[in-house]
Design a protein around this motif. Structure first.
Motif, short mmCIF file in Angstrom:
data_model
loop_
_atom_site.label_atom_id
_atom_site.label_comp_id
_atom_site.label_asym_id
_atom_site.label_seq_id
_atom_site.Cartn_x
_atom_site.Cartn_y
_atom_site.Cartn_z
N ARG A 159 0.80 -1.06 0.17
CA ARG A 159 0.28 0.10 0.16
C ARG A 159 0.80 1.46 -0.33
N VAL A 160 0.77 2.22 -1.01
CA VAL A 160 1.57 3.52 -0.56
C VAL A 160 0.76 4.58 -0.43
N SER A 161 -0.44 5.09 -0.53
CA SER A 161 -1.20 6.38 -0.41
C SER A 161 -1.79 5.75 0.83
N LYS A 162 -1.86 6.38 2.05
CA LYS A 162 -2.10 5.29 3.31
C LYS A 162 -3.83 7.48 3.67
N PRO A 163 -4.95 6.42 4.09
CA PRO A 163 -5.54 7.87 5.10
C PRO A 163 -4.74 8.60 5.79
N GLY A 164 -3.46 8.59 5.88
CA GLY A 164 -3.07 9.07 6.85
C GLY A 164 -2.10 9.91 6.07
N LEU A 165 -1.55 9.71 5.37
CA LEU A 165 -0.68 10.70 4.36
C LEU A 165 -0.94 10.17 2.89
N ARG A 166 -1.66 10.98 1.94
CA ARG A 166 -2.08 10.62 0.30
C ARG A 166 -0.92 11.25 0.05
N VAL A 167 -0.49 10.06 -1.01
CA VAL A 167 0.77 10.17 -2.50
C VAL A 167 -0.55 9.89 -3.48
N TYR A 168 0.17 11.77 -4.18
CA TYR A 168 -0.29 12.00 -5.12
C TYR A 168 0.80 11.93 -7.09
N SER A 169 0.38 11.45 -8.08
CA SER A 169 1.55 11.57 -9.01
C SER A 169 1.20 12.30 -10.06
N ASN A 170 1.42 13.06 -11.30
CA ASN A 170 1.10 13.28 -12.53
C ASN A 170 1.41 12.88 -13.21
N CYS A 171 1.79 13.01 -14.61
CA CYS A 171 1.33 11.47 -15.19
C CYS A 171 2.99 11.54 -15.80
N GLU A 172 3.87 12.47 -15.31
CA GLU A 172 5.50 12.30 -15.98
C GLU A 172 5.59 12.44 -15.04
N ASP A 173 5.88 11.99 -13.43
CA ASP A 173 6.27 11.66 -12.54
C ASP A 173 5.97 10.22 -11.73
N MET A 174 5.56 10.08 -12.72
CA MET A 174 4.47 8.41 -12.50
C MET A 174 6.08 7.55 -11.88
N PRO A 175 5.58 6.57 -11.04
CA PRO A 175 7.05 5.53 -10.15
C PRO A 175 6.77 3.90 -11.48
N ARG A 176 7.81 4.19 -11.05
CA ARG A 176 8.11 2.63 -12.42
C ARG A 176 8.62 1.49 -11.01
N VAL A 177 7.60 0.77 -11.05
CA VAL A 177 7.84 -0.41 -10.58
C VAL A 177 8.73 -1.33 -10.72
N MET A 178 9.78 -2.16 -9.86
CA MET A 178 10.83 -2.02 -9.82
C MET A 178 11.51 -2.47 -11.62
N ASN A 179 12.07 -1.15 -12.44
CA ASN A 179 11.78 -0.81 -13.45
C ASN A 179 11.34 -1.32 -13.99
N GLY A 180 10.26 -1.37 -14.09
CA GLY A 180 8.80 -1.41 -15.16
C GLY A 180 8.16 -2.92 -15.07
N LEU A 181 8.53 -3.12 -14.02
CA LEU A 181 8.29 -5.05 -13.92
C LEU A 181 7.26 -5.22 -13.09
N GLY A 182 6.74 -4.75 -12.36
CA GLY A 182 6.07 -4.53 -11.76
C GLY A 182 4.80 -3.09 -11.80
N VAL A 183 3.81 -3.10 -11.42
CA VAL A 183 2.73 -2.06 -11.59
C VAL A 183 2.22 -1.63 -10.43
N ALA A 184 2.37 -0.09 -10.74
CA ALA A 184 1.13 0.80 -10.00
C ALA A 184 0.04 0.62 -10.15
N ILE A 185 -0.88 0.75 -9.24
CA ILE A 185 -2.23 0.52 -8.94
C ILE A 185 -2.55 2.27 -8.88
N VAL A 186 -3.43 2.95 -9.61
CA VAL A 186 -3.50 4.56 -10.09
C VAL A 186 -5.24 5.10 -9.63
N SER A 187 -5.40 4.89 -8.87
CA SER A 187 -6.58 6.12 -8.85
C SER A 187 -6.96 7.43 -10.00
N THR A 188 -7.32 7.57 -10.65
CA THR A 188 -6.78 8.87 -11.78
C THR A 188 -8.48 9.04 -11.60
#
Length: 132
Positions: free
Chosen positions: A79-108
């Motif tokens: 879990r990345v974004s928690k109720p006490g600390l929300r984590v947001y990202s724009n499309c340019e700064d979207m994190p790559r999980v394990m250099n593209g081997l994993g996926v990040a689930i994003v609520s848009t």
């Protein structure tokens, strides 16, 4: 008792069942949890996720996926974004999980999707979880 972070509960149930090498795990249903489970199915981390009606909110029955000799396909889920600390990202700064081997689930604003789809649609959002 009221639970404060139902998404973290869902991810923890999946992680624990996967570590214990269970076939299925039951999770209380919601639309957001169903869409997260659908992403996990589409990305090939779990076999299936089906909703079972119980007269209340329903249950999502997640069937876990294993390789040869019960080797785990789903190596990690966090879990990345928690109720006490929300984590947001724009499309340019979207994190790559394990250099593209994993996926990040994003609520848009267009719904819940993977980081790759959010980048292709050029939208950012709240980063819910990392899966690898």
């Amino acid at each position: 008792m009221q639970m404060s972070d139902v998404i973290a509960d869902m991810l923890t149930r999946i992680r624990n069942a996967n570590n214990a090498k269970h076939e299925t795990v039951d999770i209380p249903a919601s639309k957001m949890k169903k869409s997260i489970a659908d992403i996990l199915v589409d990305e090939g981390y779990i076999k299936s996720a089906q909703i079972i009606e119980d007269g209340k909110q329903g249950i999502i029955r997640v069937t876990l996926k294993y390789g040869q000799g019960k080797q785990k396909i789903l190596q990690g889920i966090r879990r990345v974004s928690k109720p006490g600390l929300r984590v947001y990202s724009n499309c340019e700064d979207m994190p790559r999980v394990m250099n593209g081997l994993g996926v990040a689930i994003v609520s848009t604003s267009k719904g819940i999707m993977t980081d790759k789809k959010a980048r292709s649609l050029n939208i950012g959002g709240e980063i819910i979880a990392f899966v690898w």
